[in-house]
Write a protein that holds these residues in place. Structure first.
Motif, PDB file in Angstrom:
ATOM      1  N   UNK A  22      41.244  40.031  36.350  1.00 49.10           N
ATOM      2  CA  UNK A  22      41.668  40.206  34.957  1.00 49.10           C
ATOM      3  C   UNK A  22      40.461  40.416  34.036  1.00 49.10           C
ATOM      4  N   UNK A  23      39.410  39.639  34.237  1.00 50.19           N
ATOM      5  CA  UNK A  23      38.196  39.792  33.423  1.00 50.19           C
ATOM      6  C   UNK A  23      37.551  41.156  33.647  1.00 50.19           C
ATOM      7  N   UNK A  24      37.523  41.600  34.907  1.00 48.74           N
ATOM      8  CA  UNK A  24      36.944  42.902  35.220  1.00 48.74           C
ATOM      9  C   UNK A  24      37.748  44.023  34.568  1.00 48.74           C
ATOM     10  N   UNK A  25      39.064  43.913  34.620  1.00 49.44           N
ATOM     11  CA  UNK A  25      39.939  44.915  34.008  1.00 49.44           C
ATOM     12  C   UNK A  25      39.672  44.997  32.502  1.00 49.44           C
ATOM     13  N   UNK A  26      39.563  43.851  31.854  1.00 50.60           N
ATOM     14  CA  UNK A  26      39.300  43.826  30.417  1.00 50.60           C
ATOM     15  C   UNK A  26      37.946  44.445  30.084  1.00 50.60           C
ATOM     16  N   UNK A  27      36.939  44.174  30.908  1.00 51.87           N
ATOM     17  CA  UNK A  27      35.605  44.730  30.660  1.00 51.87           C
ATOM     18  C   UNK A  27      35.601  46.248  30.781  1.00 51.87           C
ATOM     19  N   UNK A  28      36.296  46.769  31.795  1.00 46.44           N
ATOM     20  CA  UNK A  28      36.342  48.229  31.979  1.00 46.44           C
ATOM     21  C   UNK A  28      37.124  48.878  30.840  1.00 46.44           C
ATOM     22  N   UNK A  85      35.135  45.177  46.455  1.00 42.50           N
ATOM     23  CA  UNK A  85      34.980  45.274  45.009  1.00 42.50           C
ATOM     24  C   UNK A  85      36.334  45.634  44.408  1.00 42.50           C
ATOM     25  N   UNK A  86      36.481  45.404  43.119  1.00 40.87           N
ATOM     26  CA  UNK A  86      37.715  45.768  42.430  1.00 40.87           C
ATOM     27  C   UNK A  86      37.756  47.269  42.204  1.00 40.87           C
ATOM     28  N   UNK A  87      38.961  47.811  42.291  1.00 44.55           N
ATOM     29  CA  UNK A  87      39.163  49.238  42.046  1.00 44.55           C
ATOM     30  C   UNK A  87      40.243  49.362  40.983  1.00 44.55           C
TER      31      UNK A  87
END
Length: 159
Positions: free
Chosen positions: A94-100, A124-126
């Protein structure tokens, strides 16, 4: 069984349940990165082994080794939690999605698989956007990038 034995077994059960719930709640937020969810099975297996051992010691009326078994149980349970804390990534999905979304000003589509195996054999997240743009996010290094090239689009990947 004596009340003392029931209390000790209850303590084992409570400690195991707390460890499992904690690790599961943490692991789910990482979307199975590097099999963090699999850590949940070890304390359960450990508890089953412990209960079988104590049951066999109780049947043979040889409870003097129960203290050793208890110490080993708590060392392994503590070790599992420490290893989990060391292995889990720093950034959740969720944090990665928000950052992107913030950095690239895009809207992420989440119906596709959420992780890929990177070249360095770390997952890694995609992320996919509405316009078939693909982004990757390394949750260990806190690095994100836009992927380009053949085969990185969302088409065919969501089936």
């Amino acid at each position: 069984m004596k009340k003392r034995d029931i209390a000790v077994l209850s303590a084992y059960l409570i400690c195991t349940v707390v460890a499992v719930v904690y690790m599961y709640r943490e692991a789910v937020s990482f979307e199975k990165i590097n099999s963090t969810v699999e850590f949940v099975s070890f304390p359960i297996s450990l508890l089953i082994f412990l209960l079988m051992t104590i049951f066999s010691l109780h049947k043979r009326d040889n409870l003097k080794n129960a203290l050793k078994v208890t110490i080993v149980f708590f060392i392994l349970l503590s070790g599992t939690i420490l290893v989990f804390e060391f292995v889990k990534p720093d950034i959740t999905y969720k944090e990665a999605k928000e950052k992107i979304e913030e950095k690239y000003n895009v809207s992420i589509v989440t119906e596709c698989p959420k992780t890929i195996l990177a070249m360095n054999e770390k997952q890694i997240y995609r992320f996919f956007t509405e316009d078939d743009t693909t982004f990757s996010f390394d949750p260990y290094k806190n690095e994100m990038e836009q992927l380009t090239g053949i085969g990185f689009g969302r088409t065919g990947m969501c089936e």
